[in-house]
Scaffold this motif. Structure first.
Motif, PDB file in Angstrom:
ATOM      1  N   ILE A 149      32.252 -45.837  11.281  1.00 34.46           N
ATOM      2  CA  ILE A 149      31.665 -45.663   9.946  1.00 34.46           C
ATOM      3  C   ILE A 149      31.165 -48.033  10.664  1.00 34.46           C
ATOM      4  CG2 ILE A 149      31.080 -46.433   7.175  1.00 34.46           C
ATOM      5  CD1 ILE A 149      32.892 -43.620   6.936  1.00 34.46           C
ATOM      6  N   GLU A 150      29.691 -47.719   9.839  1.00 33.63           N
ATOM      7  CA  GLU A 150      29.686 -49.558  10.363  1.00 33.63           C
ATOM      8  C   GLU A 150      28.236 -49.229   9.480  1.00 33.63           C
ATOM      9  OE1 GLU A 150      27.476 -52.303  13.751  1.00 33.63           O
ATOM     10  OE2 GLU A 150      28.498 -49.843  14.351  1.00 33.63           O
ATOM     11  N   VAL A 151      28.447 -50.924   8.433  1.00 41.39           N
ATOM     12  CA  VAL A 151      27.178 -50.702   7.883  1.00 41.39           C
ATOM     13  C   VAL A 151      26.496 -52.392   9.123  1.00 41.39           C
ATOM     14  CG1 VAL A 151      26.320 -53.043   6.318  1.00 41.39           C
ATOM     15  CG2 VAL A 151      28.218 -50.986   5.876  1.00 41.39           C
ATOM     16  N   PRO A 152      25.336 -51.991   9.898  1.00 41.09           N
ATOM     17  CA  PRO A 152      24.663 -52.909  10.538  1.00 41.09           C
ATOM     18  C   PRO A 152      24.765 -54.559  10.568  1.00 41.09           C
ATOM     19  CG  PRO A 152      23.237 -51.076  10.119  1.00 41.09           C
ATOM     20  CD  PRO A 152      24.545 -50.935   9.173  1.00 41.09           C
ATOM     21  N   GLY A 153      25.334 -55.220  11.608  1.00 42.13           N
ATOM     22  CA  GLY A 153      25.671 -57.181  11.329  1.00 42.13           C
ATOM     23  C   GLY A 153      27.071 -57.107  10.913  1.00 42.13           C
ATOM     24  N   TYR A 154      27.782 -56.188  10.675  1.00 37.22           N
ATOM     25  CA  TYR A 154      29.173 -56.162  10.544  1.00 37.22           C
ATOM     26  C   TYR A 154      29.847 -55.130  11.168  1.00 37.22           C
ATOM     27  CZ  TYR A 154      26.870 -57.874   6.110  1.00 37.22           C
ATOM     28  OH  TYR A 154      26.764 -58.549   5.137  1.00 37.22           O
ATOM     29  N   THR A 155      30.886 -55.435  11.538  1.00 35.39           N
ATOM     30  CA  THR A 155      32.072 -54.758  12.128  1.00 35.39           C
ATOM     31  C   THR A 155      32.762 -53.767  11.483  1.00 35.39           C
ATOM     32  OG1 THR A 155      33.597 -57.548  11.648  1.00 35.39           O
ATOM     33  CG2 THR A 155      34.644 -55.720  12.942  1.00 35.39           C
ATOM     34  N   PRO A 156      31.848 -52.648  12.815  1.00 30.54           N
ATOM     35  CA  PRO A 156      32.124 -51.751  12.519  1.00 30.54           C
ATOM     36  C   PRO A 156      33.950 -51.056  11.842  1.00 30.54           C
ATOM     37  CG  PRO A 156      32.058 -51.476  14.358  1.00 30.54           C
ATOM     38  CD  PRO A 156      32.192 -52.960  13.744  1.00 30.54           C
ATOM     39  N   LEU A 157      34.404 -50.000  11.238  1.00 33.01           N
ATOM     40  CA  LEU A 157      35.809 -49.628  10.639  1.00 33.01           C
ATOM     41  C   LEU A 157      36.404 -47.792  11.059  1.00 33.01           C
ATOM     42  CD1 LEU A 157      36.050 -49.932   7.463  1.00 33.01           C
ATOM     43  CD2 LEU A 157      37.382 -51.229   9.219  1.00 33.01           C
ATOM     44  N   SER A 158      36.924 -48.020  12.351  1.00 30.67           N
ATOM     45  CA  SER A 158      37.154 -46.944  13.419  1.00 30.67           C
ATOM     46  C   SER A 158      38.625 -46.255  12.476  1.00 30.67           C
ATOM     47  CB  SER A 158      36.855 -47.030  14.525  1.00 30.67           C
ATOM     48  OG  SER A 158      36.184 -47.257  15.221  1.00 30.67           O
ATOM     49  N   ALA A 159      38.655 -44.841  12.991  1.00 35.14           N
ATOM     50  CA  ALA A 159      39.767 -44.188  12.186  1.00 35.14           C
ATOM     51  C   ALA A 159      40.057 -42.846  12.469  1.00 35.14           C
ATOM     52  CB  ALA A 159      40.125 -44.330  10.767  1.00 35.14           C
ATOM     53  N   ARG A 160      41.078 -41.948  12.909  1.00 36.05           N
ATOM     54  CA  ARG A 160      40.802 -40.422  13.043  1.00 36.05           C
ATOM     55  C   ARG A 160      41.767 -39.648  11.891  1.00 36.05           C
ATOM     56  NH1 ARG A 160      46.168 -41.546  16.456  1.00 36.05           N
ATOM     57  NH2 ARG A 160      47.863 -41.211  15.480  1.00 36.05           N
ATOM     58  N   VAL A 161      41.019 -38.384  12.245  1.00 33.69           N
ATOM     59  CA  VAL A 161      41.675 -37.454  10.599  1.00 33.69           C
ATOM     60  C   VAL A 161      42.487 -36.598  11.854  1.00 33.69           C
ATOM     61  CG1 VAL A 161      40.860 -35.545   9.197  1.00 33.69           C
ATOM     62  CG2 VAL A 161      39.444 -38.512   9.842  1.00 33.69           C
ATOM     63  N   VAL A 162      43.771 -36.037  11.437  1.00 40.14           N
ATOM     64  CA  VAL A 162      44.042 -34.869  11.694  1.00 40.14           C
ATOM     65  C   VAL A 162      43.699 -33.854  10.985  1.00 40.14           C
ATOM     66  CG1 VAL A 162      45.954 -33.444  12.097  1.00 40.14           C
ATOM     67  CG2 VAL A 162      45.615 -35.980  13.107  1.00 40.14           C
ATOM     68  N   VAL A 163      42.947 -32.473  11.607  1.00 47.41           N
ATOM     69  CA  VAL A 163      42.434 -31.720  10.430  1.00 47.41           C
ATOM     70  C   VAL A 163      43.406 -30.527  10.705  1.00 47.41           C
ATOM     71  CG1 VAL A 163      41.030 -29.801  10.481  1.00 47.41           C
ATOM     72  CG2 VAL A 163      40.142 -32.151  10.717  1.00 47.41           C
ATOM     73  N   MET A 164      44.424 -29.649  10.075  1.00 47.76           N
ATOM     74  CA  MET A 164      45.695 -28.909  10.435  1.00 47.76           C
ATOM     75  C   MET A 164      45.089 -27.459  10.427  1.00 47.76           C
ATOM     76  SD  MET A 164      48.817 -30.893   8.930  1.00 47.76           S
ATOM     77  CE  MET A 164      49.929 -29.555  10.128  1.00 47.76           C
ATOM     78  N   PRO A 165      45.555 -26.404  10.582  1.00 48.89           N
ATOM     79  CA  PRO A 165      44.778 -25.038  10.840  1.00 48.89           C
ATOM     80  C   PRO A 165      45.370 -24.551   9.479  1.00 48.89           C
ATOM     81  CG  PRO A 165      46.037 -25.492  12.610  1.00 48.89           C
ATOM     82  CD  PRO A 165      46.992 -26.708  12.113  1.00 48.89           C
TER      83      PRO A 165
END
Length: 177
Positions: free
Chosen positions: A161-177
């Protein structure tokens, strides 16, 4: 036939001790079984503690927060397939000085994490750059956007997720059954 053949009493072939039936026991096997049983109780207890903590879904450990100079992102690290959740983006004051603010989210938020709707509705949506860029009014309080998610399949999914012109944020999500 002779009467002698039938006069012999019937004998019990089951051994008895103190006039009670002696049932054999295997103490070595019983000790192994008790160890196995104790181990399984510990496994069950561990699974319950992990579940209540949020390692298997909703709970304190499952909630996560990322922040940058442009935004604060709240999401769930662990989700369940088909279960609704909220990914919230709160804009920092320095991004709200303009009339509009743009927010770029990677395609995985829509495809893998199953974004159902965006609250509030964006003024404009553009496709490109590996995702979607939403334009929101920056004049309305409280300056946050929520994505209603509902993943349709299990897996480990990364998003940015990013606001253009600023540092983007990245993450991961574990989706379980």
């Amino acid at each position: 036939m002779s009467d002698v053949a039938f006069s012999k009493p019937v004998e019990d072939s089951v051994p008895k001790i103190n006039d009670e039936v002696a049932v054999g026991e295997d103490l070595g096997f019983q000790r192994k079984w008790w160890k196995f049983e104790t181990f399984m109780w510990w496994v069950i207890a561990l699974v319950l503690v992990l579940n209540f903590a949020g390692f298997l879904g909703r709970g304190p450990v499952a909630h996560a927060t990322l922040s940058s100079d442009a935004m604060l992102v709240k999401y769930e690290r662990v989700e369940r397939t088909g279960t609704p959740s909220i990914l919230e983006v709160q804009f920092q004051p320095n991004t709200l000085g303009k009339k509009q603010v743009k927010l770029h989210v990677s395609q995985s938020v829509v495809n893998e994490l199953g974004a159902q709707r965006v609250i509030p509705s964006p003024l404009d949506t553009a496709v490109g750059g590996g995702g979607l860029t939403y334009t929101f009014s920056a004049e309305e309080a409280p300056g946050s956007v929520q994505f209603a998610l509902q993943p349709s399949k299990p897996g480990i999914f990364h998003f940015t997720i990013e606001v253009p012109g600023y540092t983007p944020l990245s993450a991961r999500v574990v989706v379980m059954p």
